[in-house]
Design a protein around this motif. Structure first.
Motif, PDB file in Angstrom:
ATOM      1  N   TRP A 257       9.339   4.437  -6.537  1.00 55.37           N
ATOM      2  CA  TRP A 257       9.291   4.414  -5.283  1.00 55.37           C
ATOM      3  C   TRP A 257      11.000   4.567  -4.786  1.00 55.37           C
ATOM      4  O   TRP A 257      11.330   5.383  -3.912  1.00 55.37           O
TER       5      TRP A 257
ATOM      6  N   LEU B  31      -6.908   7.825  -4.894  1.00 56.73           N
ATOM      7  CA  LEU B  31      -5.783   8.535  -4.176  1.00 56.73           C
ATOM      8  C   LEU B  31      -5.900   9.365  -3.039  1.00 56.73           C
ATOM      9  O   LEU B  31      -5.399   9.131  -1.980  1.00 56.73           O
ATOM     10  N   SER B  32      -7.056  10.137  -3.334  1.00 56.33           N
ATOM     11  CA  SER B  32      -7.421  11.148  -2.093  1.00 56.33           C
ATOM     12  C   SER B  32      -7.874  10.174  -1.019  1.00 56.33           C
ATOM     13  O   SER B  32      -7.880  10.605   0.256  1.00 56.33           O
ATOM     14  N   GLU B  33      -8.705   9.107  -1.453  1.00 54.13           N
ATOM     15  CA  GLU B  33      -9.300   8.475  -0.285  1.00 54.13           C
ATOM     16  C   GLU B  33      -8.280   7.807   0.358  1.00 54.13           C
ATOM     17  O   GLU B  33      -8.139   7.499   1.787  1.00 54.13           O
ATOM     18  N   ILE B  34      -7.171   7.384  -0.309  1.00 55.61           N
ATOM     19  CA  ILE B  34      -6.026   6.481   0.227  1.00 55.61           C
ATOM     20  C   ILE B  34      -5.216   7.417   1.152  1.00 55.61           C
ATOM     21  O   ILE B  34      -4.920   7.182   2.341  1.00 55.61           O
ATOM     22  N   GLU B  35      -4.970   8.640   0.661  1.00 55.30           N
ATOM     23  CA  GLU B  35      -4.282   9.415   1.448  1.00 55.30           C
ATOM     24  C   GLU B  35      -5.062  10.248   2.869  1.00 55.30           C
ATOM     25  O   GLU B  35      -4.495  10.624   3.648  1.00 55.30           O
ATOM     26  N   GLY B  36      -6.344  10.312   2.531  1.00 53.14           N
ATOM     27  CA  GLY B  36      -7.072  10.706   3.511  1.00 53.14           C
ATOM     28  C   GLY B  36      -7.793   9.640   4.632  1.00 53.14           C
ATOM     29  O   GLY B  36      -8.268   9.907   5.501  1.00 53.14           O
ATOM     30  N   GLY B  37      -7.056   8.372   4.341  1.00 52.32           N
ATOM     31  CA  GLY B  37      -7.387   7.424   5.288  1.00 52.32           C
ATOM     32  C   GLY B  37      -8.888   6.598   5.236  1.00 52.32           C
ATOM     33  O   GLY B  37      -9.081   6.091   6.112  1.00 52.32           O
TER      34      GLY B  37
ATOM     35  N   LYS C 193       0.831   5.934  -4.389  1.00 55.26           N
ATOM     36  CA  LYS C 193       0.909   6.872  -5.094  1.00 55.26           C
ATOM     37  C   LYS C 193       1.671   6.857  -6.459  1.00 55.26           C
ATOM     38  O   LYS C 193       1.207   7.172  -7.612  1.00 55.26           O
TER      39      LYS C 193
ATOM     40  N   LYS D 209       0.931  -1.328  -0.136  1.00 54.46           N
ATOM     41  CA  LYS D 209      -0.087  -0.151  -0.010  1.00 54.46           C
ATOM     42  C   LYS D 209       0.959   1.341   0.065  1.00 54.46           C
ATOM     43  O   LYS D 209       0.302   2.317  -0.518  1.00 54.46           O
ATOM     44  N   ARG D 210       2.164   1.109   0.569  1.00 54.68           N
ATOM     45  CA  ARG D 210       3.045   2.228   0.428  1.00 54.68           C
ATOM     46  C   ARG D 210       3.549   2.831  -1.115  1.00 54.68           C
ATOM     47  O   ARG D 210       3.970   3.775  -1.276  1.00 54.68           O
TER      48      ARG D 210
END
Ligand code: ARG
Length: 459
Positions: free
Chosen positions: A121, A68-74, A33, A29-30
């Motif tokens: 990465w 992406l915003s869902e992932i970054e927003g948790g 992005k 999951k890292r």
């Protein structure tokens, strides 16, 4: 039921233990992005080549930003059944935009997808390592400038060798960390080719444009061989090799800080910010950060060996073994960055103790070589004979329990009749360091040259 992504030919789903050993989402999951960046580039290229419609590509590219915003927003729910970050993202994209999501994977495979994600990465980590190294070099440079004249013992075998300066010792590490930076930047250059578009292993019949996706992702160009593109992990190994060498340097410096901060040496005081106390011994101030750094280095070496071992027996092209690359590199990178930051902090905040450095520099007959050199220069003795004469004087001083400059002139003369008062000029530690003016030597003026060169380079 069977897997939504690849379950067409399967009757049942996997055993729970199969799911546990197979899933990588817990760690990959890292790569979210990078995965989404790669997919957005791929979708744009598919549309530009007329492989999917502009409308679908736009929906995919927008939808991926939502994911992406869902992932970054948790708020994103990761699923083990969906194995990895690639399928988690794509499955969510389908929920968000519907049918066009299914067109994203045209002309692509998870094999080139994971290769491009991981390369992006690791490329970022090369940049982070360089930035961490620059900060550390600046901290060392600050110490060097402050103590360019401070005389300290130079050691070989951890036995007194010849006096050096604090500035010179600090600058030795600036050089080492400079080479470490160059290794990361070299590795970065070599890894900066895109595997995207290699597909599963053989390329694809779709008229893709690999140059376009490579450019969009900041690569110099596409990798030339699709088998190599999905099989190669030497880019990660080069990062780990560079990290291991850098870690070795960090560990040597950490070791010196541990020794230097001991009550027996008292060369430096570590700041309270980087020390801990003992729950039983009230006097204690332990250099824990340096010790932990010295120890954590083992994980970085371990990662390098582990990934070499994973890769060494793999036939081309992709094998699932390669999924084991990521945790090793993640852990090594995390610990390297932590170590670099901790070392920069410790170095910036420590206080050298010039009076102790100086006192230590004068012990252990540290100017014996200066005496031998004087005999060569002033009396024309062959160096080997001068070495012998000086050795006898060292033995005499040892017998008397004094240092070389404390020996009376008549004792000096008894060892060699030609010795005069002038010899005492070279027996002091300040004159000793000041005399070593050869390029790269410890003389304060030479060290100042190096400091100036590095200050220029680091701005
Ligand atoms: N999770 C996989 C990895 O980390 C992604 C690639 C899987 N490819 C495949 N054909 N199963 O390597």
């Amino acid at each position: 039921g069977s897997n939504a992504m690849w379950g067409g030919r399967f009757g049942s789903g996997p055993d729970a233990i199969m799911e546990a050993i197979n899933a990588s989402i817990g760690f990959d999951k890292r790569l979210a992005k990078q995965d989404i960046g790669g997919s957005r580039a791929h979708a744009a290229m598919l549309a530009a080549q007329g492989i999917i419609s502009e409308k679908d590509a736009e929906a995919i590219r927008e939808g991926l930003l939502t994911v992406l915003s869902e992932i970054e927003g948790g708020t994103f729910t990761f699923s083990t059944a969906l194995e990895d970050i690639h399928m988690n993202v794509e499955a969510r994209l389908k929920e968000v935009i519907g049918e066009p999501a299914g067109r994203l994977h045209t002309g692509r495979s998870r094999n080139d997808q994971v290769a491009v994600d991981f390369r992006l990465w690791v490329r970022d980590q090369c940049d982070a390592a360089e930035a961490g190294l620059v900060a550390l070099q600046k901290a060392l440079l600050g110490q060097a400038e402050q103590g360019v004249e401070w005389v300290m013992p130079g050691f070989t075998h951890l036995q007194t060798a010849q006096p050096v300066t604090w500035g010179h010792h600090m600058m030795a590490y600036v050089e080492m960390f400079g080479r470490d930076r160059a290794r990361f930047s070299d590795a970065r250059k070599r890894m900066n080719e895109s595997p995207l578009g290699a597909a599963a292993l053989a390329g694809t019949p779709f008229p893709i444009d690999r140059q376009m996706t490579a450019e969009a992702l900041g690569f110099d160009g596409p990798m030339a061989n699709s088998l190599d593109a999905v099989s190669a992990r030497d880019f990660a190994l080069e990062f780990l090799a560079a990290a291991s060498i850098c870690a070795m340097h960090l560990s040597r410096l950490a070791e010196e800080l541990v020794i230097w901060s001991s009550a027996q040496f008292r060369f430096v005081s570590m700041s309270d910010k980087w020390s801990t106390g003992s729950s039983i011994m009230p006097q204690k101030r332990n250099p824990d950060a340096a010790e932990l750094l010295r120890a954590k280095i083992g994980r970085i070496f371990g990662a390098n060996v582990a990934l070499m071992t994973v890769m060494k027996g793999l036939p081309l092209a992709y094998s699932k073994d390669m999924q084991e690359d990521k945790e090793q590199v993640f852990d090594a990178a995390d610990n390297l960055m932590l170590g670099l930051a901790a070392m920069a902090g410790m170095v910036a905040d420590m206080s050298a103790r010039p009076e102790n450095l100086r006192a230590a520099a004068a012990t252990g007959f540290s100017t014996a070589t200066d005496l031998a050199d004087w005999l060569v220069r002033e009396l024309g003795l062959p160096f080997r004979e001068a070495h012998h004469v000086t050795g006898a004087l060292v033995a005499e001083a040892e017998k008397r329990g004094c240092d070389l400059p404390d020996l009376p002139l008549e004792v000096m003369k008894s060892s060699h009749a030609g010795i005069t008062e002038g010899v005492y000029d070279v027996l002091g530690v300040d004159n000793s360091v000041r005399s070593r003016t050869s390029y790269g030597g410890t003389a304060p003026d030479r060290v100042r040259d190096q400091i100036a060169r590095w200050k220029e380079a680091l701005t």
